[in-house]
Design an enzyme around this catalytic site. Structure first.
Site, PDB file in Angstrom:
ATOM      1  N   TYR A  70      12.525  18.027  -7.552  1.00  0.00           N
ATOM      2  CA  TYR A  70      12.715  16.715  -8.182  1.00  0.00           C
ATOM      3  C   TYR A  70      11.617  15.758  -7.745  1.00  0.00           C
ATOM      4  O   TYR A  70      11.013  15.056  -8.570  1.00  0.00           O
ATOM      5  CB  TYR A  70      14.085  16.157  -7.809  1.00  0.00           C
ATOM      6  CG  TYR A  70      14.366  14.798  -8.409  1.00  0.00           C
ATOM      7  CD1 TYR A  70      14.459  14.626  -9.789  1.00  0.00           C
ATOM      8  CD2 TYR A  70      14.546  13.677  -7.595  1.00  0.00           C
ATOM      9  CE1 TYR A  70      14.726  13.384 -10.348  1.00  0.00           C
ATOM     10  CE2 TYR A  70      14.811  12.434  -8.135  1.00  0.00           C
ATOM     11  CZ  TYR A  70      14.899  12.287  -9.509  1.00  0.00           C
ATOM     12  OH  TYR A  70      15.149  11.046 -10.052  1.00  0.00           O
ATOM     13  N   ASN A 105      12.280   7.338 -20.186  1.00  0.00           N
ATOM     14  CA  ASN A 105      13.372   7.123 -19.243  1.00  0.00           C
ATOM     15  C   ASN A 105      14.152   8.396 -18.905  1.00  0.00           C
ATOM     16  O   ASN A 105      14.732   8.500 -17.829  1.00  0.00           O
ATOM     17  CB  ASN A 105      14.326   6.076 -19.837  1.00  0.00           C
ATOM     18  CG  ASN A 105      15.656   6.008 -19.126  1.00  0.00           C
ATOM     19  OD1 ASN A 105      15.790   5.377 -18.084  1.00  0.00           O
ATOM     20  ND2 ASN A 105      16.664   6.677 -19.694  1.00  0.00           N
ATOM     21  N   LYS A 146       8.726  13.789 -10.029  1.00  0.00           N
ATOM     22  CA  LYS A 146       8.587  12.331 -10.077  1.00  0.00           C
ATOM     23  C   LYS A 146       7.180  11.896  -9.655  1.00  0.00           C
ATOM     24  O   LYS A 146       6.652  10.904 -10.171  1.00  0.00           O
ATOM     25  CB  LYS A 146       9.651  11.684  -9.189  1.00  0.00           C
ATOM     26  CG  LYS A 146      11.079  11.899  -9.661  1.00  0.00           C
ATOM     27  CD  LYS A 146      11.403  11.091 -10.910  1.00  0.00           C
ATOM     28  CE  LYS A 146      11.412  11.845 -12.179  1.00  0.00           C
ATOM     29  NZ  LYS A 146      11.789  11.036 -13.366  1.00  0.00           N
ATOM     30  N   SER A 154       9.884   6.817 -12.968  1.00  0.00           N
ATOM     31  CA  SER A 154       9.677   7.776 -11.897  1.00  0.00           C
ATOM     32  C   SER A 154      10.811   7.591 -10.884  1.00  0.00           C
ATOM     33  O   SER A 154      11.943   7.333 -11.264  1.00  0.00           O
ATOM     34  CB  SER A 154       8.294   7.572 -11.268  1.00  0.00           C
ATOM     35  OG  SER A 154       8.069   8.472 -10.214  1.00  0.00           O
TER      36      SER A 154
END
Length: 316
Positions: free
Chosen positions: A183, A109, A187, A156
């Site tokens: 970023y 997480n 992801k 994600s």
């Protein structure tokens, strides 16, 4: 007939009637936001937890309510894990392996978002190094501890729409750094890692799923002044803005994927709004998963590149 879960479903909705007594679940990033709500929801249903965080004192304070709401007899353990340091990652994994206690579920997480340009202690671009490579090494190292039939849940983001991973320039050494692009690539890496890991673990019934929690105002968005976490520039002016979710709605997909959904439904998939997401090739729309993020060939290429970068091979 029960209504299907969706955008507005909460952790309480998806866990209604679920008894998790006897289950042992590891959660990274359990010191704020979605990690805390995920921990609270699972512990309230009887699951024992191992909560990993970089700052243990912060995690203890944040988890105080989780301890209070946990079902009788629930055990909650804290371990130190700094995903931006492979030394810390390996130390934490080695300690867990030495204890030898197994897990039913591992929830990856933790993460950082839209950071200023920088590097991890190992010299990797901060977001790729923390969000992907840190979890890549940690989860791979403890994979033998995951029980047959268990699960790995990787958080994600819909920000993977920002772009595919650049395996020729993962650290932005050759191209200008852009926080949201970095970023988004990290992801996408999370999702591709889920595809590759699922292919390796499914033989013993362990399934791996990645997901988007949606737009949830948490401290993840600390680097974007005046904007909630998860908010990123719209891909086009015509695209409607994202609607925010509460913490309980944002964590719902994580707990659903972890302990409610059928393994064969979610294994190797990308989920959002408490369901498997459709493939979306329309650049003018939000939602769904981009084909490049679940491409098995790209997933294998990323796996090999990641092994090269961390200097460690994983034969799972």
């Amino acid at each position: 007939m029960p209504q299907p879960f969706g955008f507005n479903s909460t952790t309480e909705d998806v866990l209604e009637g679920v008894d998790l007594k006897g289950k042992r679940i590891l959660i990274t990033g359990a010191s704020a936001g979605l990690g805390i709500e995920t921990a609270r929801a699972l512990a309230s249903r009887g699951a024992d937890l191992v909560c990993a965080a970089r700052d243990l004192e912060k995690a203890r304070r944040a988890l105080a309510e989780t301890f209070e709401q946990a079902a009788d007899g629930v055990q909650i353990e804290l371990i130190e894990l700094d995903l931006a340091s492979l030394a810390s990652v390996r130390k934490a994994a080695d300690a867990l392996n030495a204890k030898g206690e197994t897990f039913d579920v591992v929830i990856a997480n933790a993460g950082v978002m839209a950071c200023p340009e920088g590097t991890t202690s190992d010299g990797f671009e901060t977001q790729f190094g923390t969000n992907h490579l840190g979890h890549f090494v940690f989860v791979n190292r403890i994979a033998p501890l995951i029980k047959d039939g268990g699960r790995v849940v990787i958080v994600s983001s819909g920000a993977h729409h920002r772009g595919d991973v650049d395996l020729d320039d993962p650290n932005f050494d050759k191209t200008p750094y852009e926080p949201y692009l970095a970023y988004g690539r990290s992801k996408t890496a999370n999702t591709l890692y889920g595809v590759a890991l699922d292919s390796r673990l499914r033989g013993r019934g362990v399934r791996v799923v990645s997901l988007s929690p949606g737009l949830v105002p948490t401290e993840l968005g600390r680097h974007r002044a005046g904007a909630p976490a998860g908010a990123s520039p719209a891909p086009a002016p015509s695209v409607p803005p994202l609607l925010p979710k509460t913490l309980q709605q944002g964590a719902a997909t994580s707990v659903w994927a972890a302990v409610v959904a059928a393994s064969d439904l979610i294994g190797g998939q990308y989920c959002e709004d408490v369901q498997v997401a459709p493939i979306n090739t329309d650049l003018a729309t939000r939602g769904g998963v981009r084909p490049y993020a679940i491409d098995p060939t790209r997933a294998e290429a990323l796996w090999r590149k990641s092994e090269e970068m961390v200097g460690e091979r994983f034969d799972l």
